[in-house]
Write an enzyme that holds these catalytic residues in place. Structure first.
Site, PDB file in Angstrom:
ATOM      1  N   ASP A 107       0.827  -1.210   0.000  1.00 59.09           N
ATOM      2  CA  ASP A 107       0.000   0.000   0.000  1.00 59.09           C
ATOM      3  C   ASP A 107       0.861   1.259   0.000  1.00 59.09           C
ATOM      4  OD1 ASP A 107       0.781  -0.886   2.582  1.00 59.09           O
ATOM      5  OD2 ASP A 107      -0.648   0.462   3.517  1.00 59.09           O
ATOM      6  N   GLU A 149      -0.735  -1.930   5.246  1.00 58.94           N
ATOM      7  CA  GLU A 149       0.177  -1.870   6.403  1.00 58.94           C
ATOM      8  C   GLU A 149       0.174  -0.487   7.035  1.00 58.94           C
ATOM      9  OE1 GLU A 149       3.491  -0.774   8.706  1.00 58.94           O
ATOM     10  OE2 GLU A 149       3.339  -0.100   6.624  1.00 58.94           O
TER      11      GLU A 149
END
Length: 398
Positions: A79, A137
């Site tokens: 991400d 995350e």
């Protein structure tokens, strides 16, 4: 091992191409669509078993060796962050207000190419390798916990992971047994006073003054309540009271973060914050609302696995130095994995020695030396093969 290293060298250019493509097309936590699809398609073309939408938006690919054996998991996150990129290189972000400012594009490229190389060596493998591509995350509740609950660690015997680390010189690997990264929690506070005219404070309860007293005293939790040999951080990142200059504030909003390596210290600081808030508001005739959000647990490396990876790193071409680092107060949800299986998490130095300025992670001009991806792949790949080989030998001698 020589075959692995040679193949990784030969595929480094592809690793760079993948990283730059991902850097151009970043996606925010919990909103990843194209990135997981790209990852899943890459693994399918390798002929691996692929599960999509694991724990939400995660991807898990499994490589089964020619012979039975243990199972190693390797994890990378994918991400990005809500940052407007200020770099001007050709592969800068094409998505407005979104940027890979922490190296997750590099983590993903590293794992994909490593998967390609290990797949080409399938006939020599005794055991299985699980490639965990994790979403979200950067934003709690993160993706790790949900992926674990959805079975990404089923049958896994050990897990390895790394973070490309721009502040550390290229060629240096950082390891640490025990706590290497802290728990990262968040709190939100609303202090409710009684607004009024700036000329008549006697008729009001000034929420700004109450909040200022609270924030000032907040640091005594670490300095006077937490034991001196323990570690903790309490940071207020937001203090908001929007009013005309001549109005006494009715309400103040405060947000901050709590960091700790020890679970008992973490629990203690949570309790102390509310106790201090309650006492401050009581003494100054204000009310409050307190919300505390448990974030990621600390990342606690297992001793044997950390020693093993440190030894592998010491023997890896391109690694010039293996350092036992101090713990970092930053957070990572990788800690969830090691609550279930043995493993370790290390940092791979990614600072280009020729750059005059190295921007920190989460900066709008963040970048890293792409050669660090090759070093990370070599360490992870050699650790994987050596673990499987060791387990095979033990089984044969039993």
């Amino acid at each position: 091992m020589d075959q692995l290293l040679l193949k990784l060298e030969e595929n480094f250019e592809e690793m760079v191409i993948i990283r730059r493509y991902l850097h151009e097309h970043p996606e925010l936590s919990h909103h990843e669509v194209h990135t997981p699809a790209y990852i899943a398609n890459f693994h399918r073309e390798l002929g691996l078993e692929v599960r999509e939408f694991v724990g939400g938006r995660g991807v898990v690919a499994t490589l089964k060796g020619a012979k039975q054996g243990k199972t190693v998991a390797l994890r990378a996150d994918f991400d990005a962050l809500a940052i407007q990129e200020l770099n001007d290189f050709p592969y800068k972000s094409k998505n407005e207000g979104v940027m890979h400012a922490c190296g997750h594009d590099g983590h993903t490229a590293t794992l994909l190419v490593l998967a390609k190389v290990l797949t080409e060596m399938r006939d020599q493998l005794s055991g299985n390798i699980v490639f965990i591509h994790q979403h979200a995350e950067e934003l709690a509740p993160g993706g790790a916990k949900a992926m674990i609950e959805d079975g990404c660690l089923d049958g896994v015997d050990v897990i390895y992971g790394t973070h490309l680390w721009a502040p550390t010189p290229l060629g240096e690997v950082l390891v640490r047994e025990g706590a290497i990264m802290a728990a990262a929690d968040r709190f939100e506070i609303v202090i409710q006073g009684k607004g009024g005219h700036g000329a008549e404070p006697q008729h009001s309860v000034d929420a700004i003054v109450v909040g200022a007293h609270f924030v000032t005293q907040l640091q005594t939790i670490v300095s006077r309540r937490v034991a001196p040999l323990e570690s903790g951080v309490v940071t207020v990142g937001q203090f908001e009271a929007v009013n005309p200059f001549n109005v006494i504030a009715d309400t103040v909003k405060i947000q901050g973060t709590v960091r700790a390596f020890d679970e008992q210290v973490r629990k203690q600081m949570k309790e102390e914050i509310e106790l201090l808030l309650k006492a401050t508001c009581l003494g100054m005739h204000a009310d409050y609302r307190f919300e505390y959000f448990d974030g990621y647990p600390p990342v606690i490396n297992h001793a044997a696995e950390t020693q093993f990876v440190a030894q592998i790193a010491n023997e890896t071409p391109g690694v010039e130095k293996v350092t036992v680092c101090p713990p970092f107060m930053i957070g990572e949800d990788y800690g969830y994995y090691m609550q279930h299986v043995p493993g370790t998490f290390f940092f791979t130095g990614a600072k280009n020695p020729e750059w005059e300025t190295v921007y920190p992670h989460h900066h709008a001009r963040f970048d890293f030396d792409e050669r660090a991806m090759l070093i990370a792949a070599k360490v992870l790949g050699q650790a994987t093969l050596q673990f499987l080989l060791n387990e095979q030998r033990e089984e044969e001698s039993a």
